[in-house]
Structures are given as structure tokens and as C-alpha cells.
Design a protein around this motif. Structure first.
Motif, PDB file in Angstrom:
ATOM      1  N   ASN A  14       0.730  -1.194   0.014  1.00 37.41           N
ATOM      2  CA  ASN A  14       0.056   0.038  -0.031  1.00 37.41           C
ATOM      3  C   ASN A  14       0.812   1.117   0.054  1.00 37.41           C
ATOM      4  O   ASN A  14       1.546   1.515   0.977  1.00 37.41           O
ATOM      5  CB  ASN A  14      -0.924  -0.095   1.199  1.00 37.41           C
ATOM      6  CG  ASN A  14      -1.691   1.174   1.479  1.00 37.41           C
ATOM      7  OD1 ASN A  14      -1.830   2.095   0.520  1.00 37.41           O
ATOM      8  ND2 ASN A  14      -2.245   1.513   2.493  1.00 37.41           N
ATOM      9  N   HIS A  98      -9.549   1.231   4.718  1.00 38.68           N
ATOM     10  CA  HIS A  98      -8.299   1.353   5.496  1.00 38.68           C
ATOM     11  C   HIS A  98      -8.443   2.455   6.881  1.00 38.68           C
ATOM     12  O   HIS A  98      -9.189   3.374   6.527  1.00 38.68           O
ATOM     13  CB  HIS A  98      -7.100   2.144   4.625  1.00 38.68           C
ATOM     14  CG  HIS A  98      -5.652   2.240   5.047  1.00 38.68           C
ATOM     15  ND1 HIS A  98      -5.602   3.069   5.930  1.00 38.68           N
ATOM     16  CD2 HIS A  98      -4.677   1.349   4.768  1.00 38.68           C
ATOM     17  CE1 HIS A  98      -3.990   2.713   6.414  1.00 38.68           C
ATOM     18  NE2 HIS A  98      -3.629   1.571   5.855  1.00 38.68           N
ATOM     19  N   GLU A 169      -5.673  -4.895  10.682  1.00 40.99           N
ATOM     20  CA  GLU A 169      -4.461  -3.897  10.579  1.00 40.99           C
ATOM     21  C   GLU A 169      -4.784  -3.115  11.982  1.00 40.99           C
ATOM     22  O   GLU A 169      -5.712  -2.123  11.903  1.00 40.99           O
ATOM     23  CB  GLU A 169      -4.534  -2.945   9.495  1.00 40.99           C
ATOM     24  CG  GLU A 169      -4.240  -3.444   8.217  1.00 40.99           C
ATOM     25  CD  GLU A 169      -3.708  -2.526   7.317  1.00 40.99           C
ATOM     26  OE1 GLU A 169      -2.493  -2.853   6.879  1.00 40.99           O
ATOM     27  OE2 GLU A 169      -4.159  -1.296   7.239  1.00 40.99           O
ATOM     28  N   GLY A 175       2.203   2.317  10.654  1.00 41.94           N
ATOM     29  CA  GLY A 175       3.269   3.213  10.495  1.00 41.94           C
ATOM     30  C   GLY A 175       4.111   3.581  11.993  1.00 41.94           C
ATOM     31  O   GLY A 175       4.734   4.763  11.772  1.00 41.94           O
ATOM     32  N   ILE A 233       1.312  -4.241   3.370  1.00 39.42           N
ATOM     33  CA  ILE A 233       2.376  -3.420   3.663  1.00 39.42           C
ATOM     34  C   ILE A 233       2.490  -2.087   3.387  1.00 39.42           C
ATOM     35  O   ILE A 233       2.337  -1.870   2.156  1.00 39.42           O
ATOM     36  CB  ILE A 233       3.816  -4.269   3.179  1.00 39.42           C
ATOM     37  CG1 ILE A 233       3.539  -5.727   3.019  1.00 39.42           C
ATOM     38  CG2 ILE A 233       4.937  -3.809   3.653  1.00 39.42           C
ATOM     39  CD1 ILE A 233       3.512  -6.408   4.276  1.00 39.42           C
ATOM     40  N   GLY A 235       4.714   1.376   4.846  1.00 35.22           N
ATOM     41  CA  GLY A 235       6.038   1.908   4.603  1.00 35.22           C
ATOM     42  C   GLY A 235       7.129   1.151   3.756  1.00 35.22           C
ATOM     43  O   GLY A 235       8.134   1.365   3.002  1.00 35.22           O
TER      44      GLY A 235
HETATM   45  C1  PEP Z   1      -0.940   0.208   5.942  1.00 34.95           C
HETATM   46  O1  PEP Z   1      -0.792   1.304   5.815  1.00 34.95           O
HETATM   47  O2  PEP Z   1      -1.829  -0.526   5.471  1.00 34.95           O
HETATM   48  C2  PEP Z   1       0.353  -0.223   6.808  1.00 34.95           C
HETATM   49  C3  PEP Z   1       0.272  -1.384   7.119  1.00 34.95           C
HETATM   50  O3  PEP Z   1       1.238   0.509   6.941  1.00 34.95           O
HETATM   51  P1  PEP Z   1       2.556   0.196   7.831  1.00 34.95           P
HETATM   52  O4  PEP Z   1       3.243  -1.203   7.126  1.00 34.95           O
HETATM   53  O5  PEP Z   1       3.583   1.327   7.369  1.00 34.95           O
HETATM   54  O6  PEP Z   1       2.383   0.156   9.236  1.00 34.95           O
END
Ligand code: PEP
Length: 252
Positions: A14, A98, A169, A175, A233, A235
Motif C-alpha cells: 500500500n 483503511h 490492521e 506506521g 505492507i 512503509g
Molecule cells: C498500511 O498502511 O496499511 C500499513 C500497514 O502501513 P505500515 O506497514 O507502514 O504500518
């Protein structure tokens, strides 16, 4: 025709609101030239770069998707992008719900469910995100929150529910560099799987992705959990070397 590799784990990048034409060229070229991966992989690019992404990933093993789609078919919805528009040029996935959209754009459980339905109606697979905030986890509300979020989608999609994917998530892990432990993530995934089992006979083969600070060094232990079928995923998907290392951590 069914996808002969649909049993494999799925790793989805992502990109959020990152990238430029030049930066994407380099990233996509690196992904495309990576050679065979042990999982299915996809990247979800910002809308203006979907055409570039589609073109660059054509004839590669990596799929692509969008980060959102409208709940509406068409009409006076300035700034929105419909599932029909995405489908028009071959979009495979659309992330919906999200946590950044739920929080920053006040997206309700029902709106997320309507977006998932709009995507499915056009043959775009929705990746429905659910997850609790830190305050909700600390208050012991994790199970209730994710169940409520998923229940709205199951109810709306009805007999098509098995065609979506779900991404757990935890908001506190996105993040932040904090990751759910494999055990914490597995516990929630098992709960979501049980909820799906009650709704569809295809729950066992549905993809449940984990997202939240997945990195090359923690991906394998997360992906080894029985109810974790891959990752979403953020970052780490912006660096080809990290994203590919995460893909190579896929377990099945
Ligand atoms: C996301 O934005 O869906 C995410 C999981 O971000 P990060 O991997 O950066 O935590």
C-alpha cells in the motif's frame, strides 16, 4: 478460470500517498525484474499512477490495485473514482476501509461495506481493512471492534462474502514501528476466520492479511501463523529491497 496459485500467501503493498512518476518507474522496474517469488504479490498505487503501474507490471507476476473506490456507480461525486472505472483498465484489488480513511474521512462501517460491494459488483476484489485503536485494545474491546467492522461487510455482501479479502490492521501498529506479536495477530485472525465460517462455507480458503509495521525481520514469524495468509505492507512497500524480502518470507 480459477487461479492455480490462489493457495499461495499474498503480499500487497500500500503505497499510500507516496511516489512520483520517476520514483515509481524505478520501484516498478525493481519489482518486475525480481524473478520468481514464493507468494502472490500486488501493489496498490495512488489513482494517478494506476495506469503507469498497470503498464509497467504488464506481463509480470505482480498484480496491482487501488487504495479506495467509491460506493457509487457514477454521478455527481467530485473527486471519487468508481469501481467501474478501475475495472475498465484491469484493476484487480481495491483496499477499502483503511484506518486512515475511516479516521480522516469519517468512513463508517456501512460505507466501507458499500464500497466493498461496489468493487465486487465490478469484479474488483475488495481488501477490507479492520482493526482497533490503542484505546480500544487497552479497554479490552479489540474483539468487539473487529467483529462489528467485519459484520457490516458480511451482512452487506451476503452470499458474495467469500469473494472479499480481509486485512487485520491494528491502528496502533500502522506506521508506528509497533507490530502485533505473531500470537496477538493470530488470535484476532482466528476470531475473524470463525466469524467468516459462520457466514460462508469458503472461509477456510479466504485470504486474511495482516498489516501494521511488517518489515523484513518480522514478516516470517507473522506469516508462519496458521490464519495469516499474507500481509498488507505500507512503509516497507516503498523500498523494493524490503518489499521483496517480505515477499520472500512467505511461508506457503
Ligand atoms: C498500511 O498502511 O496499511 C500499513 C500497514 O502501513 P505500515 O506497514 O507502514 O504500518
Amino acid at each position: 478460470m480459477s487461479d492455480p496459485q490462489s493457495h499461495r500467501q499474498l503480499v500487497v503493498g500500500n503505497w499510500k500517498m507516496h511516489g512520483s512518476h520517476a520514483v515509481n518507474e524505478a520501484l516498478l522496474e525493481a519489482l518486475k525484474s525480481a524473478g520468481p517469488l514464493p507468494c502472490n504479490a500486488a501493489v496498490c498505487a495512488p489513482f494517478p499512477y494506476l495506469a503507469q503501474t498497470a503498464e509497467r507490471l504488464a506481463r509480470s507476476a505482480i498484480s496491482w490495485g487501488a487504495q479506495d473506490c467509491s460506493a457509487h456507480e457514477q454521478g455527481a461525486y467530485t473527486g471519487e473514482v468508481s469501481a467501474a472505472m478501475l475495472a475498465d483498465f484491469g484493476c484487480r484489488y481495491a483496499i477499502v476501509g483503511h484506518s486512515e480513511r475511516r479516521a480522516l474521512h469519517a468512513e463508517s462501517d456501512q460505507l466501507v461495506a458499500d464500497k466493498a460491494q461496489a468493487a465486487l459488483a465490478r469484479g474488483v476484489t475488495p481488501i477490507v481493512c479492520v482493526g482497533e485503536t490503542l484505546a480500544e485494545r487497552d479497554a479490552g474491546q479489540t474483539d468487539a471492534v473487529v467483529k462489528r467492522q467485519l459484520s457490516a461487510v458480511i451482512h452487506t455482501l451476503a452470499h458474495c462474502a467469500s469473494e472479499m479479502m480481509v486485512a487485520y490492521e491494528p491502528v496502533w501498529a500502522i506506521g508506528t514501528g509497533l507490530t502485533a506479536t505473531p500470537e496477538q495477530a493470530q488470535a484476532v485472525h482466528a476470531l475473524l476466520r470463525a466469524q467468516l465460517h459462520a457466514a460462508t462455507e469458503h472461509a477456510a480458503s479466504m485470504k486474511l492479511l495482516y498489516g501494521g509495521s511488517v518489515k523484513p525481520d518480522n514478516a516470517a514469524s507473522l506469516f508462519a501463523q496458521p490464519d495469516i495468509d499474507g500481509g498488507l505492507i505500507g512503509g516497507a512497500s516503498l523500498k523494493a529491497i524490503d518489499f521483496l524480502a517480505i515477499c520472500r518470507a512467505a511461508q506457503r
